[in-house]
Design a protein around this motif. Sequence first.
Motif, mmCIF file in Angstrom:
data_model
loop_
_atom_site.group_PDB
_atom_site.id
_atom_site.type_symbol
_atom_site.label_atom_id
_atom_site.label_comp_id
_atom_site.label_asym_id
_atom_site.label_seq_id
_atom_site.Cartn_x
_atom_site.Cartn_y
_atom_site.Cartn_z
ATOM 1 N N LEU A 22 6.502 13.401 0.556
ATOM 2 C CA LEU A 22 7.063 12.150 0.453
ATOM 3 C C LEU A 22 8.483 12.127 0.317
ATOM 4 C CD1 LEU A 22 6.931 8.954 0.218
ATOM 5 C CD2 LEU A 22 6.169 9.376 -2.205
ATOM 6 N N VAL B 35 1.716 3.611 6.180
ATOM 7 C CA VAL B 35 0.824 4.012 7.025
ATOM 8 C C VAL B 35 0.278 5.612 6.534
ATOM 9 C CG1 VAL B 35 0.858 5.361 9.330
ATOM 10 C CG2 VAL B 35 2.450 3.435 8.958
ATOM 11 N N SER B 36 0.948 6.194 5.828
ATOM 12 C CA SER B 36 0.192 7.303 5.127
ATOM 13 C C SER B 36 -0.902 6.962 4.137
ATOM 14 C CB SER B 36 1.314 8.062 4.252
ATOM 15 O OG SER B 36 0.650 9.238 3.760
ATOM 16 N N ARG C 81 -0.104 14.515 8.190
ATOM 17 C CA ARG C 81 -1.668 14.568 7.542
ATOM 18 C C ARG C 81 -2.396 15.417 8.123
ATOM 19 N NH1 ARG C 81 -2.493 12.380 2.731
ATOM 20 N NH2 ARG C 81 -1.175 10.870 2.314
ATOM 21 N N ILE D 104 7.232 6.949 13.136
ATOM 22 C CA ILE D 104 6.726 7.130 11.694
ATOM 23 C C ILE D 104 5.197 7.190 11.700
ATOM 24 C CG2 ILE D 104 6.506 6.249 9.465
ATOM 25 C CD1 ILE D 104 9.437 5.346 9.418
ATOM 26 N N THR E 83 3.543 10.518 10.683
ATOM 27 C CA THR E 83 2.734 10.658 9.612
ATOM 28 C C THR E 83 1.253 11.276 9.791
ATOM 29 O OG1 THR E 83 3.532 8.575 8.765
ATOM 30 C CG2 THR E 83 1.239 9.084 7.750
ATOM 31 N N SER F 298 -4.452 8.208 5.196
ATOM 32 C CA SER F 298 -5.458 8.865 4.186
ATOM 33 C C SER F 298 -6.450 8.502 3.659
ATOM 34 C CB SER F 298 -4.560 8.823 2.567
ATOM 35 O OG SER F 298 -5.121 9.712 1.721
ATOM 36 N N TYR G 8 6.410 4.042 5.830
ATOM 37 C CA TYR G 8 5.738 5.656 5.981
ATOM 38 C C TYR G 8 4.994 5.632 5.000
ATOM 39 C CZ TYR G 8 4.799 10.286 4.707
ATOM 40 O OH TYR G 8 3.732 11.526 4.384
ATOM 41 N N TRP G 9 4.774 5.176 3.610
ATOM 42 C CA TRP G 9 3.973 5.070 2.561
ATOM 43 C C TRP G 9 2.802 4.595 2.966
ATOM 44 C CZ3 TRP G 9 6.279 5.645 -2.932
ATOM 45 C CH2 TRP G 9 5.317 6.155 -3.802
ATOM 46 N N VAL H 41 10.107 13.175 3.252
ATOM 47 C CA VAL H 41 10.377 11.812 4.099
ATOM 48 C C VAL H 41 11.319 11.342 3.627
ATOM 49 C CG1 VAL H 41 9.350 9.697 5.001
ATOM 50 C CG2 VAL H 41 8.004 11.829 4.898
#
Length: 335
Positions: free
Chosen positions: A104, A270-271, A37, A29, A33, A275, A267-268, A107
Amino acid sequence: MQIFGFLGSLLGYVLWGAFYLLKDFGLSIIVFTIIVRLCMFPFTIKQQKSMAGTARLSKKQKEIQEKYKNNRQKAQEEISKLYEKEGVKPTGGCLTMIVPFLVLFGVFYAVAYPLTNTLHIDSAKVTEALNYVNTIPGYTAASGATNATYQEIYFLKDFSCFQNIDAIQQIFSADQLNTITMFEKGFNTFGMNLFAIPQDYGLWSPMILFPVICFASNVLTQFITMRINGKNNPMQQQQGCMKVMMYAMPLFSAYIAYIVPSAVAFYWIVSSLVSLVQSVIVGKLFSPQRMTATSEARHAALMFEQEALVQYNYVPHGLSESAEENTNSKKKKKK
């Protein structure tokens, strides 16, 4: 929805490729990610340019509003002309936020349907296997797989319990059985089960860390991002979408992280952190000051080019005086 299922299937190929190399879903993940990104980086730049461009023109916009304070329609027309002339789209920052949400959901569908969207096993086989295991006494009650959305996750989580059953071995090929077994073993990352749904374990279990960290990471990202852009952007207070994102996004992310598999929350998280790094870098590269300096330099270069196109005729000093005397004598004769 079919569009999210299709997007989840596409992203599933990237996710499976990373897992095939790393054999760990959490690490996959992280790699996934970063790849996503990087693909979304042009949208991030466009969003930053929109906000920086709005900040750069804020002073001129205030002057127009003051000049036409008694005619709001005229003021709006002049502001629109100003944005069009400068090539700035004030709504660009809002529109580009839609893309991360689509990713999102993609995913989510890749994680929620690991057999069909990540491993890309024929959906008919997956449905047949799910229908069979749901007939096993105690399986549904024990796993809590009453929600059809997560049946593939529960199947994968408990796969070691019934992988040797003849019915399951007849449904899947030997290669598929080996792939599912390898995939199932890679979901324990950093001592946490990424299959788990925090809602199933309650508020006092360690799984609650996923929504809590998800909330904290989103708050941190939103705060720093708004600080980077907001300190130079007095018009940002008027952008409704930015204000909603600032307050609603962290709460929404925490709620979603509580009711979906932890892999989505991971995931969120790490994202959000990736970001944040992107925002710091892009904020420096496309700050209002830098964009203003670039615009002024471009304007100066354009003026220089235009002046270079003007023809210059050299006239000696003595010849210029005689020409002026001839002109004056012609005027006297006409009189």
